[in-house]
Motif scaffolding. Structure first.
Motif, PDB file in Angstrom:
ATOM      1  N   SER A  60      -1.679  11.431  -5.346  1.00 38.83           N
ATOM      2  CA  SER A  60      -2.732  11.546  -4.307  1.00 38.83           C
ATOM      3  C   SER A  60      -4.078  12.011  -4.764  1.00 38.83           C
ATOM      4  N   TYR A  61      -4.116  13.061  -5.881  1.00 35.01           N
ATOM      5  CA  TYR A  61      -5.268  13.336  -6.323  1.00 35.01           C
ATOM      6  C   TYR A  61      -5.798  12.192  -7.419  1.00 35.01           C
ATOM      7  N   ALA A  62      -5.089  11.429  -7.827  1.00 37.17           N
ATOM      8  CA  ALA A  62      -5.405  10.049  -8.771  1.00 37.17           C
ATOM      9  C   ALA A  62      -6.124   9.148  -7.929  1.00 37.17           C
ATOM     10  N   TRP A  65      -6.969  11.085  -2.486  1.00 36.40           N
ATOM     11  CA  TRP A  65      -6.515  11.099  -1.238  1.00 36.40           C
ATOM     12  C   TRP A  65      -6.156  12.626  -1.114  1.00 36.40           C
ATOM     13  N   SER A  66      -7.027  13.361  -1.248  1.00 35.55           N
ATOM     14  CA  SER A  66      -6.964  14.919  -1.126  1.00 35.55           C
ATOM     15  C   SER A  66      -7.896  15.677  -0.189  1.00 35.55           C
ATOM     16  N   ASP A  67      -8.590  14.730   0.691  1.00 34.82           N
ATOM     17  CA  ASP A  67      -9.615  15.628   1.610  1.00 34.82           C
ATOM     18  C   ASP A  67      -9.139  15.758   2.861  1.00 34.82           C
ATOM     19  N   SER A 170      -4.311  19.742   0.321  1.00 34.89           N
ATOM     20  CA  SER A 170      -3.944  19.933  -0.956  1.00 34.89           C
ATOM     21  C   SER A 170      -3.203  21.417  -1.137  1.00 34.89           C
ATOM     22  N   GLN A 171      -3.845  22.613  -0.345  1.00 35.89           N
ATOM     23  CA  GLN A 171      -3.349  23.717  -0.612  1.00 35.89           C
ATOM     24  C   GLN A 171      -1.910  23.974  -0.122  1.00 35.89           C
ATOM     25  N   ILE A 172      -1.668  23.230   1.016  1.00 34.93           N
ATOM     26  CA  ILE A 172      -0.407  23.104   1.711  1.00 34.93           C
ATOM     27  C   ILE A 172       0.646  22.421   0.659  1.00 34.93           C
ATOM     28  N   GLY A 173       0.236  21.339  -0.057  1.00 36.56           N
ATOM     29  CA  GLY A 173       1.014  20.518  -0.893  1.00 36.56           C
ATOM     30  C   GLY A 173       1.223  21.693  -1.965  1.00 36.56           C
ATOM     31  N   PHE A 174       0.526  22.454  -2.540  1.00 33.13           N
ATOM     32  CA  PHE A 174       0.781  23.356  -3.604  1.00 33.13           C
ATOM     33  C   PHE A 174       1.631  24.528  -3.022  1.00 33.13           C
ATOM     34  N   PHE A 175       1.551  24.941  -1.931  1.00 38.11           N
ATOM     35  CA  PHE A 175       2.400  26.015  -1.296  1.00 38.11           C
ATOM     36  C   PHE A 175       3.927  25.288  -1.498  1.00 38.11           C
ATOM     37  N   PHE A 176       4.168  24.361  -1.054  1.00 38.86           N
ATOM     38  CA  PHE A 176       5.658  23.917  -1.035  1.00 38.86           C
ATOM     39  C   PHE A 176       6.083  23.542  -2.348  1.00 38.86           C
ATOM     40  N   LEU A 177       5.093  23.090  -3.465  1.00 38.87           N
ATOM     41  CA  LEU A 177       5.288  22.960  -4.468  1.00 38.87           C
ATOM     42  C   LEU A 177       5.784  24.312  -5.087  1.00 38.87           C
TER      43      LEU A 177
END
Length: 338
Positions: A60-62, A65-67, A170-177
Motif C-alpha cells: 500500500s505504501y509502494a 495508497w496511504s492517505d 496507516s496508523q490503524i494498520g500499524f496498530f493491528f500489526l
C-alpha cells in the motif's frame, strides 16, 4: 480490511487444526510438551499473519495508497486479491501433505451420507447435553460468547480508533500489526500460565484480562494520547495470543477422539453463531448518541459472560474424567448397541 483478513486467516484453518490436534494430544495426560505444541502452533499461525500484514502495508505504501479516503478501498481490493492467491497456494500445499485418515465407520447398505451424518450429530448433541452438560456442553456455550467478543472487538476497534482517536488508515494498520506481533509472546505466556495453574483457570484469566484491557483502553484513551494506543495494541495482542491457544487446548483435551470431526464442526458453528450481535449493539449505541467507549464496554461484556460460564464448569480433574467416560461412547459402541 487488514484486521478482517488477519482474523479470516486464522479462521480458515481452525476447524482442520482442531481435528488434527485432538489426534495428536494424549488427552488424559496434560504435560508441558503438549502445552508447548499448542503454543508453538499458535506462534507460527500469528507469525504468518504478521508477514501478511507487513506485505499488505508495504504494497500500500509502494503504490502510494496511504492517505485514506478512496485509497482505503484500493488497499481492501489489494488485500483481497493477495488473500485469494495466498490461500490458493498454501491450501494446495497443505492438502497434499495431509495424511490419509480412514473413516470412523462405513455406511450401511441403502444408507445415505447426509442422513447418517445428521443422525450421528443428533446423537452426539444429546449425549453432550444429558451426560456432560457441565463440561463439554458448557465449554461450547462459553465459546459462543468468547469468540463473539474476540471477533467483534477487532471489528469495532477499527471504528473506535478512527472516530474517537482520529488515527489514520496507516496508523490503524500499524496498530493491528503491533497487536498481531504481540500475540506471539502472548501465546508463549499462555502456555506458561496454563502449565502453572490449569487450562480452565488460564482461559478465564485470559478472557478477563482481555475484557479489562478493552474497557480500560476505551475509557482512558483520547486524541491527546494517541501514542498510548499502540501500548493498548500490545496489551490486546498479548491477551488474544493467550486466549486462542488456551481455548483450543481445552477443546482438544475435554473432547473425545471418537467424535473429533463432529466436535470440530460444532466448534466452528459456536464460534460464528453470535458474532453479529456485539457489533450490532455497538452500532445501536453509537447511532443513539452514546460515547463509543460504552459500545466497547458492551462488546467486552460478552467476554465477561464467557468467564462466568466457564466458572460453572466442574473442577478441572472432573472435566478430564468426563472424557474417559465419553470415550466409551464411541460410534462403534453406539451402533453395535443398536
Amino acid at each position: 480490511s487488514l484486521c478482517v483478513l488477519a482474523r479470516n486467516g486464522t479462521r480458515c484453518g481452525r476447524s482442520t487444526h482442531d481435528k488434527m490436534y485432538v489426534e495428536c494430544v494424549d488427552c488424559m495426560n496434560l504435560t508441558r510438551a503438549q502445552l508447548a505444541v499448542q503454543a508453538h502452533f499458535t506462534t507460527i499461525q500469528f507469525a504468518a499473519q504478521v508477514i501478511y500484514l507487513v506485505l499488505i502495508l508495504g504494497l500500500s505504501y509502494a503504490f502510494g495508497w496511504s492517505d485514506g479516503g478512496y485509497d482505503d478501498v484500493k488497499v481492501a481490493q489489494l488485500s483481497q486479491g493477495v488473500n485469494v492467491l495466498w490461500v490458493a497456494i498454501v491450501w494446495t500445499i497443505g492438502w497434499k501433505i495431509l495424511p490419509h485418515v480412514p473413516p470412523a465407520r462405513t455406511l450401511a447398505e441403502n444408507e445415505r451420507l447426509w442422513s447418517a451424518g445428521v443422525q450421528e450429530v443428533g446423537r452426539t448433541v444429546a449425549i453432550l447435553y444429558k451426560d456432560y452438560r457441565r463440561s463439554s456442553f458448557t465449554y461450547f456455550a462459553a465459546v459462543i460468547f468468547a469468540e463473539s467478543f474476540s471477533n467483534a472487538f477487532t471489528t469495532v476497534s477499527v471504528i473506535f480508533l478512527d472516530k474517537e482517536l482520529g488515527l489514520t488508515s496507516s496508523q490503524i494498520g500499524f496498530f493491528f500489526l503491533i497487536a498481531v506481533v504481540a500475540t506471539i509472546p502472548g501465546s508463549q505466556l499462555g502456555g506458561w500460565v496454563t502449565s502453572k495453574i490449569n487450562p480452565k483457570r488460564s482461559w478465564m484469566l485470559a478472557l478477563f484480562l482481555l475484557s479489562a484491557a478493552a474497557v480500560v483502553g476505551a475509557f482512558c484513551l483520547n486524541r491527546d494520547s494517541v501514542a498510548f494506543a499502540f501500548v493498548w495494541a500490545v496489551c490486546v495482542g498479548i491477551f488474544l495470543g493467550w486466549h486462542y491457544p488456551t481455548e483450543d487446548l481445552i477443546f482438544s483435551i475435554c473432547l473425545p477422539k471418537s467424535h473429533d470431526s463432529e466436535m470440530a464442526g460444532f466448534f466452528v458453528y459456536c464460534s460464528q453463531v453470535l458474532v453479529w450481535l456485539p457489533p450490532l449493539i455497538f452500532s445501536v449505541l453509537d447511532q443513539g448518541g452514546f460515547d463509543q467507549s460504552f459500545g466497547v464496554l458492551a462488546v467486552a461484556s460478552f467476554g465477561l459472560i464467557a468467564v462466568a460460564i466457564i466458572s460453572t464448569m466442574p473442577p478441572w480433574p472432573d472435566v478430564v474424567k468426563d472424557l474417559a467416560k465419553m470415550e466409551a461412547v464411541s460410534p462403534e459402541t453406539q451402533h453395535s448397541a443398536e
